[in-house]
Design a protein around this motif. Structure first.
Motif, PDB file in Angstrom:
ATOM      1  N   MET A   1      16.586   7.731   1.510  1.00 38.17           N
ATOM      2  CA  MET A   1      15.829   8.022   0.282  1.00 38.17           C
ATOM      3  C   MET A   1      14.454   7.383   0.363  1.00 38.17           C
ATOM      4  O   MET A   1      14.305   6.208   0.643  1.00 38.17           O
ATOM      5  CB  MET A   1      16.594   7.458  -0.927  1.00 38.17           C
ATOM      6  N   ASP A   2      13.402   8.150   0.175  1.00 35.50           N
ATOM      7  CA  ASP A   2      12.028   7.662   0.148  1.00 35.50           C
ATOM      8  C   ASP A   2      11.763   7.055  -1.218  1.00 35.50           C
ATOM      9  O   ASP A   2      11.830   7.726  -2.235  1.00 35.50           O
ATOM     10  CB  ASP A   2      11.105   8.845   0.417  1.00 35.50           C
ATOM     11  N   SER A   3      11.454   5.759  -1.259  1.00 31.08           N
ATOM     12  CA  SER A   3      11.298   5.060  -2.534  1.00 31.08           C
ATOM     13  C   SER A   3       9.972   5.362  -3.222  1.00 31.08           C
ATOM     14  O   SER A   3       9.699   4.852  -4.297  1.00 31.08           O
ATOM     15  CB  SER A   3      11.425   3.545  -2.315  1.00 31.08           C
ATOM     16  N   ARG A   4       9.142   6.221  -2.624  1.00 29.33           N
ATOM     17  CA  ARG A   4       7.822   6.462  -3.197  1.00 29.33           C
ATOM     18  C   ARG A   4       7.910   7.120  -4.562  1.00 29.33           C
ATOM     19  O   ARG A   4       7.019   6.961  -5.386  1.00 29.33           O
ATOM     20  CB  ARG A   4       6.989   7.329  -2.246  1.00 29.33           C
ATOM     21  N   ASP A   5       8.960   7.914  -4.825  1.00 30.42           N
ATOM     22  CA  ASP A   5       9.044   8.596  -6.108  1.00 30.42           C
ATOM     23  C   ASP A   5       9.283   7.610  -7.236  1.00 30.42           C
ATOM     24  O   ASP A   5       8.615   7.635  -8.258  1.00 30.42           O
ATOM     25  CB  ASP A   5      10.161   9.642  -6.063  1.00 30.42           C
ATOM     26  N   THR A 166      -5.099 -13.878 -12.145  1.00 27.29           N
ATOM     27  CA  THR A 166      -4.454 -12.799 -12.901  1.00 27.29           C
ATOM     28  C   THR A 166      -3.340 -12.102 -12.129  1.00 27.29           C
ATOM     29  O   THR A 166      -2.693 -11.205 -12.658  1.00 27.29           O
ATOM     30  CB  THR A 166      -5.486 -11.729 -13.316  1.00 27.29           C
ATOM     31  N   ARG A 167      -3.103 -12.520 -10.866  1.00 24.58           N
ATOM     32  CA  ARG A 167      -2.082 -11.832 -10.082  1.00 24.58           C
ATOM     33  C   ARG A 167      -1.459 -12.768  -9.069  1.00 24.58           C
ATOM     34  O   ARG A 167      -2.167 -13.447  -8.332  1.00 24.58           O
ATOM     35  CB  ARG A 167      -2.696 -10.631  -9.353  1.00 24.58           C
ATOM     36  N   TRP A 168      -0.144 -12.801  -9.031  1.00 24.43           N
ATOM     37  CA  TRP A 168       0.616 -13.496  -8.004  1.00 24.43           C
ATOM     38  C   TRP A 168       1.444 -12.469  -7.261  1.00 24.43           C
ATOM     39  O   TRP A 168       2.036 -11.569  -7.881  1.00 24.43           O
ATOM     40  CB  TRP A 168       1.548 -14.550  -8.601  1.00 24.43           C
ATOM     41  N   ALA A 169       1.528 -12.596  -5.943  1.00 17.19           N
ATOM     42  CA  ALA A 169       2.307 -11.640  -5.167  1.00 17.19           C
ATOM     43  C   ALA A 169       2.941 -12.342  -3.977  1.00 17.19           C
ATOM     44  O   ALA A 169       2.325 -13.209  -3.345  1.00 17.19           O
ATOM     45  CB  ALA A 169       1.425 -10.488  -4.693  1.00 17.19           C
ATOM     46  N   CYS A 170       4.180 -11.961  -3.684  1.00 20.33           N
ATOM     47  CA  CYS A 170       4.861 -12.529  -2.527  1.00 20.33           C
ATOM     48  C   CYS A 170       5.855 -11.510  -1.979  1.00 20.33           C
ATOM     49  O   CYS A 170       6.336 -10.622  -2.688  1.00 20.33           O
ATOM     50  CB  CYS A 170       5.577 -13.834  -2.871  1.00 20.33           C
ATOM     51  N   SER A 181      11.205  -7.221  -0.092  1.00 22.25           N
ATOM     52  CA  SER A 181      10.564  -6.639  -1.259  1.00 22.25           C
ATOM     53  C   SER A 181       9.224  -7.303  -1.468  1.00 22.25           C
ATOM     54  O   SER A 181       9.042  -8.488  -1.166  1.00 22.25           O
ATOM     55  CB  SER A 181      11.442  -6.800  -2.516  1.00 22.25           C
ATOM     56  N   SER A 182       8.280  -6.509  -1.949  1.00 23.46           N
ATOM     57  CA  SER A 182       6.998  -7.052  -2.387  1.00 23.46           C
ATOM     58  C   SER A 182       7.052  -7.188  -3.899  1.00 23.46           C
ATOM     59  O   SER A 182       7.410  -6.240  -4.604  1.00 23.46           O
ATOM     60  CB  SER A 182       5.848  -6.121  -1.980  1.00 23.46           C
ATOM     61  N   TYR A 194       6.095  -8.100 -14.461  1.00 23.49           N
ATOM     62  CA  TYR A 194       6.685  -8.216 -13.120  1.00 23.49           C
ATOM     63  C   TYR A 194       6.986  -6.842 -12.551  1.00 23.49           C
ATOM     64  O   TYR A 194       7.476  -5.958 -13.256  1.00 23.49           O
ATOM     65  CB  TYR A 194       7.973  -9.029 -13.200  1.00 23.49           C
ATOM     66  N   ARG A 195       6.685  -6.649 -11.258  1.00 28.83           N
ATOM     67  CA  ARG A 195       6.986  -5.394 -10.577  1.00 28.83           C
ATOM     68  C   ARG A 195       7.462  -5.709  -9.167  1.00 28.83           C
ATOM     69  O   ARG A 195       6.950  -6.615  -8.511  1.00 28.83           O
ATOM     70  CB  ARG A 195       5.740  -4.501 -10.527  1.00 28.83           C
ATOM     71  N   THR A 196       8.466  -4.969  -8.682  1.00 32.39           N
ATOM     72  CA  THR A 196       8.977  -5.181  -7.334  1.00 32.39           C
ATOM     73  C   THR A 196       9.139  -3.845  -6.625  1.00 32.39           C
ATOM     74  O   THR A 196       9.444  -2.828  -7.258  1.00 32.39           O
ATOM     75  CB  THR A 196      10.323  -5.934  -7.365  1.00 32.39           C
TER      76      THR A 196
END
Length: 246
Positions: A1-5, A166-170, A181-182, A194-196
């Motif tokens: 499954m392509d997670s882009r959708d 204004t943004r943290w990412a790991c 996961s990003s 929050y977004r993953t």
């Protein structure tokens, strides 16, 4: 499954070009387009995960007929709205399995997009799908990171890659399953969101085996689109596999 959708829907698509602005710079795009145009020759190019057309549009502007496969209608809508975008054919579907009409002299996956396929089976299916699309003598090109596990000390599973006001990412890694996961936390007017996005990281040697299973053989591997040598210190690679003639 392509997670882009599921992870590249309308909200992400609307801000995608701005958020990835440095990747649209000519010094990033032009070397990639030059390599792909050379490999395409007088044939057609197939982009898996065509998105908003960062590579497809300048490649088409060089006279290479380009067709794309992408599951995200929202991203493709952004492509269509750009000058020349409506002239590029796109098949909506999972690029591990979706079929486009005709054959191609080059197919390509850029910007770590192979990792959007979150299982090994899906990545293997992608190579097989590409092999079925390629003409004899055609090439499959993948641009992808080298897993950054050297930055993980024992007991740690997170690698920060952006820390700002204004943004943290790991990136979070599970070395037992090769899943990662990003993860993003963004602050707007004092509120955090929050977004993953899930991925599956993959090693160069593993990609080579997937290619062999699909009947392809490694032709080139570089550190970057400028064809710098790939070494043990490389943090990414551009790999080219060829479909044998006969």
């Amino acid at each position: 499954m392509d997670s882009r959708d599921g992870y590249f829907g309308e909200r992400v698509a609307a801000a995608y070009d701005a958020s990835a602005g440095e990747w649209f710079a000519p010094d990033v795009v032009d070397p990639a387009v030059a390599v792909l145009a050379e490999l395409a020759g007088r044939g057609r190019a197939l982009e898996l995960g065509i998105g908003t057309g960062r590579i497809a549009l300048p490649l088409a502007a060089r006279g290479v007929p380009v067709h794309g496969i992408d599951l995200s209608r929202a991203m493709v809508d952004r492509l269509r709205a750009k000058p020349g975008g409506d002239a590029i054919g796109v098949t909506i579907g999972d690029f591990a399995t979706a079929r486009a009409e005709g054959s191609f002299s080059v197919a390509y996956l850029v910007f770590n997009t192979i990792m959007n396929l979150t299982t090994q089976d899906a990545q293997v299916d992608c190579f097989r799908n590409v092999a079925e699309h390629l003409e004899p003598g055609g090439h499959f090109v993948v641009e992808v990171m080298v897993p950054d596990l050297r930055r993980l000390p024992p007991g740690q599973d997170a690698v920060p890659f952006q820390v700002g006001p204004t943004r943290w990412a790991c990136d979070l890694y599970d070395v037992a399953t090769q899943s990662m996961s990003s993860n993003y936390v963004e602050f707007t007017e004092g509120r955090g969101e929050y977004r993953t996005i899930p991925f599956r990281y993959v090693w160069p040697a593993e990609l080579d085996l997937m290619a062999r299973l699909a009947g392809l053989r490694l032709s080139e591997r570089w550190d970057d689109w400028g064809r710098a040598p790939f070494t043990s210190e490389s943090r990414a690679h551009v790999s080219v596999w060829e479909k044998p003639v006969g």
